[in-house]
Motif scaffolding. Sequence first.
Motif, mmCIF file in Angstrom:
data_model
loop_
_atom_site.group_PDB
_atom_site.id
_atom_site.type_symbol
_atom_site.label_atom_id
_atom_site.label_comp_id
_atom_site.label_asym_id
_atom_site.label_seq_id
_atom_site.Cartn_x
_atom_site.Cartn_y
_atom_site.Cartn_z
ATOM 1 N N TYR A 24 0.839 -1.194 0.000
ATOM 2 C CA TYR A 24 0.000 0.000 0.000
ATOM 3 C C TYR A 24 0.878 1.249 0.000
ATOM 4 C CZ TYR A 24 -3.049 -3.594 1.999
ATOM 5 O OH TYR A 24 -3.740 -4.757 2.231
ATOM 6 N N PRO A 25 0.353 2.367 -0.467
ATOM 7 C CA PRO A 25 1.075 3.636 -0.267
ATOM 8 C C PRO A 25 1.144 3.963 1.217
ATOM 9 C CG PRO A 25 -1.009 3.998 -1.449
ATOM 10 C CD PRO A 25 -0.896 2.540 -1.201
ATOM 11 N N MET A 26 2.310 4.440 1.650
ATOM 12 C CA MET A 26 2.556 4.641 3.076
ATOM 13 C C MET A 26 3.175 6.015 3.311
ATOM 14 S SD MET A 26 1.654 1.639 4.295
ATOM 15 C CE MET A 26 2.392 1.582 5.904
ATOM 16 N N LEU A 27 2.730 6.678 4.362
ATOM 17 C CA LEU A 27 3.243 7.987 4.745
ATOM 18 C C LEU A 27 4.071 7.846 6.013
ATOM 19 C CD1 LEU A 27 3.124 11.102 4.161
ATOM 20 C CD2 LEU A 27 1.210 11.169 5.792
ATOM 21 N N ARG A 28 5.240 8.449 6.011
ATOM 22 C CA ARG A 28 6.087 8.386 7.206
ATOM 23 C C ARG A 28 5.424 9.120 8.370
ATOM 24 N NH1 ARG A 28 9.789 11.950 9.374
ATOM 25 N NH2 ARG A 28 9.736 13.291 7.527
ATOM 26 N N VAL A 29 5.502 8.520 9.569
ATOM 27 C CA VAL A 29 4.955 9.157 10.766
ATOM 28 C C VAL A 29 5.991 9.282 11.880
ATOM 29 C CG1 VAL A 29 2.571 8.501 10.305
ATOM 30 C CG2 VAL A 29 4.045 6.928 11.576
ATOM 31 N N GLY A 30 7.098 8.567 11.799
ATOM 32 C CA GLY A 30 8.160 8.692 12.796
ATOM 33 C C GLY A 30 9.283 9.558 12.273
ATOM 34 N N LYS A 31 10.439 9.438 12.901
ATOM 35 C CA LYS A 31 11.616 10.136 12.404
ATOM 36 C C LYS A 31 12.086 9.473 11.119
ATOM 37 C CE LYS A 31 13.338 11.565 16.972
ATOM 38 N NZ LYS A 31 14.464 11.462 17.938
ATOM 39 N N PHE A 81 5.557 4.029 9.326
ATOM 40 C CA PHE A 81 4.671 4.527 8.285
ATOM 41 C C PHE A 81 3.220 4.200 8.614
ATOM 42 C CE2 PHE A 81 7.918 5.517 5.162
ATOM 43 C CZ PHE A 81 8.970 4.669 5.487
ATOM 44 N N LYS A 82 2.308 4.962 8.007
ATOM 45 C CA LYS A 82 0.887 4.620 8.065
ATOM 46 C C LYS A 82 0.352 4.536 6.642
ATOM 47 C CE LYS A 82 -1.126 9.291 8.347
ATOM 48 N NZ LYS A 82 -2.033 10.178 9.108
ATOM 49 N N GLN A 83 -0.620 3.681 6.451
ATOM 50 C CA GLN A 83 -1.220 3.507 5.139
ATOM 51 C C GLN A 83 -2.085 4.713 4.786
ATOM 52 O OE1 GLN A 83 -3.362 -0.179 4.705
ATOM 53 N NE2 GLN A 83 -4.650 0.646 3.065
#
Length: 799
Positions: free
Chosen positions: A125-132, A138-140
Amino acid sequence: MKNNDNNTTESKEFSQFTINRRQFLQTGTALVTLPFITSKSIAADTADSKTGLPDLGEEERVVQTCSTFDCGGKCDIRAHVKQGTVVRISSRPEGALDPEMPVMRACVRGRGYRKFVYHPNRLKYPMLRVGKRGEGKFKQISWDDATTLIAEKMKQITAQHGPASRFVHTATGVSGGAFSGNTMVKRLLNLTGGYLRYYHSVSMGNTAAATPYTYGTAASGSSLDTLLDTKLVILWGHNPTETIFGHTNHFYQQMKKNGTRFIVVDPRYSDSAISFADQWIPLLPTTDNALMDAMMYVIVTEGLHDKAFIDRYTLGFDESSMPEGVAENESLISYLTGKKDGVLKTPEWAEKITKVPAQTIRQLARNYATTKPAALIQGWGPQRHNCGERSARGSTLLATITGNVGVKGGWAGGYGGIASRKFMTGVEQGDNPVKARISIMNWMQAVDDASKVRPEDGLKDADKLDTNIKMIFSLAGNYMANQNPDINQAVKLLEDESKVEFIVASDLYLTPSAKYADLLLPETSFMERWNIGETWGTGSYFMLSEKLIEPDFQRRSDYEWLREVAEKLGVEPAFSEGRDEKQWIELIVEQTRLAMPDENLPTFEQLLKQRQHLFKSQPHVAFAKNISDPANHPFPTPSGKIEIFSQRLYDMNNPEIPALSHYVPAHEGPEDALKDKYPLQMITWKGKHRANSTQYANPWLQEVHLQTLWMNPADAERRSLAEGDEVRIYNDRGVSIIPVEITPRVMPGVVAMRAGAWWSPDKDGVDRGGCPNVLTSARITALAKGNSHQTLLVEVKKA
């Protein structure tokens, strides 16, 4: 199986990335029946008794295809497709071979593609970084959100920093194809203002830059069918058996049957030495030129050189053939006989440097000079040193003084590119308004401080850079971190979010480079998209790479989502021209047909049936016309001759790149004072189980070779090491811990590690994956401004 929950996850725990085989087999009986993971739920009450695979109640379709990775073979693999699933990989039948340009049978990499494509750890899935950055958290998100974010960031960063702040990283995961997302993102960037380009090939850029200073062109290679009657071949740092130059090995095998004698010069007893060598000559890395100098000394002082050839075609052999305005004693003869520096370049002199016995050097020189014709073929490994430009030119000087240039069965040395090779036309990328270009080795400087990138550092077509790199696209590339010559330096820059503001990575797996993405996208494999596979090296053919299966989950080809980004930027009609992926391939085929009317190329419809096309051409001998008719075909050098001495290099006045290519002690070589602290030279080699770092994640191919450090028994004994001991390999740049393999296949004073393993740092930053690039250097070469990561010193202790 598709989950749209936007949960924040840690990459080490997230099931998208780390389902192991036991967990996978527990996920449900519908999936257990399949050979590898798929979203299609197919029952399999019965199985084929021969293959053990499920009987899917449908006739199997066998499709000839090839990968589009950065692989030198482009070998013939046959995908067995049943109900939309590739159930098996085979290769061409025995005997189905065109002797003029053989398309070889699949190697171990080709046989393992199915496991690579159907692996539970592939991105879904496309994933967006959420941590450093670099944590792998990542979150979807949806594709619409992903493409909207890319479009917005492109507008914002371009408005704030200018188009030169945008950069497309090198991407070997797709460089074997005529069409790729890496190409199309450049087209999109050019439509919206341009981007900062790079030059230089990390594979062979140094030798490609150096060879023209001898011949005026880098295209110094002959077609291999001209070598079938060659009496002697010297493979100098050349290892085609493991790097899988399929057609190369075919011709070498034929030559071996014909009685050709092979000598391998290499610090390591490679698989190519096992396959072909009548003699193995190990030498210390970076001392190639010392061995070449001593060979030339023997050839000249014993009168074995081709005087008539030298007198007619060359400049700089002796003082009488030097250009005007040059100081005395700059010729080859003056250098070899010590008139320039007081040192005779005898085999005894070279033995102290190279560790090759003086008598072995004499015999090698005599064999090469008296065997007519003979071919000294240098691989791309030696030029990945900070002396690589010198060694590349050194091979051209040896070929020249023995008269092996421009003759059938000889080899001119240097880069070895073949002028007669043909390629597909590719996709028009459009004009780039940004004219500045940097070496790929400058990209970290351009991220950190653009003012550090000056013309003398590698900047071309501009006096300065106006902006730092602020946006990076890394599509099917693992060079941004893992394959970068200094990982620790690279990731320190990438972690700093005040430097690069937005990073888009698209890949099949969560590679070490992909962990540094702000937006992580699940790319399709070559089996899930259309393309044309093209050879490199000495091959000259292309092969259709058909879309065989539909991608599972939410995987999309780069071109598909780039069209969506283009639409949100208002340039979609100009970007796509209304074509889908398959239609672009049809266009490439047709444009290539128009560009080569004499080749009788197939139409796309014909290619669907015949699958491949071999470019038919006459045997090609590099520089044959220049030698047979020099009056009408002078060499494209300033003098019109083969330049043993280069006035252009002389005028640069840089001791790193002497006008007469000869031995200069290398930084981090065997004569560097740093050797007191780090006494072992380390080299890497490309194993047969992966292409660069591609297919590292394939568990089948991980079983082919364990990642170990090769060490000679004498060096192991000094360190009280036993076979299989965990060892700490370290220098001032980094540390890696892997098992040691004690073997006489590497010479004393040298250790060796397979390239391309994935960086796997522990909590203390110590690599546990056997990635050599934590140890390698980002030092650039003097002429090409290229990579020299093979030149490094280390120490090894028991962990």
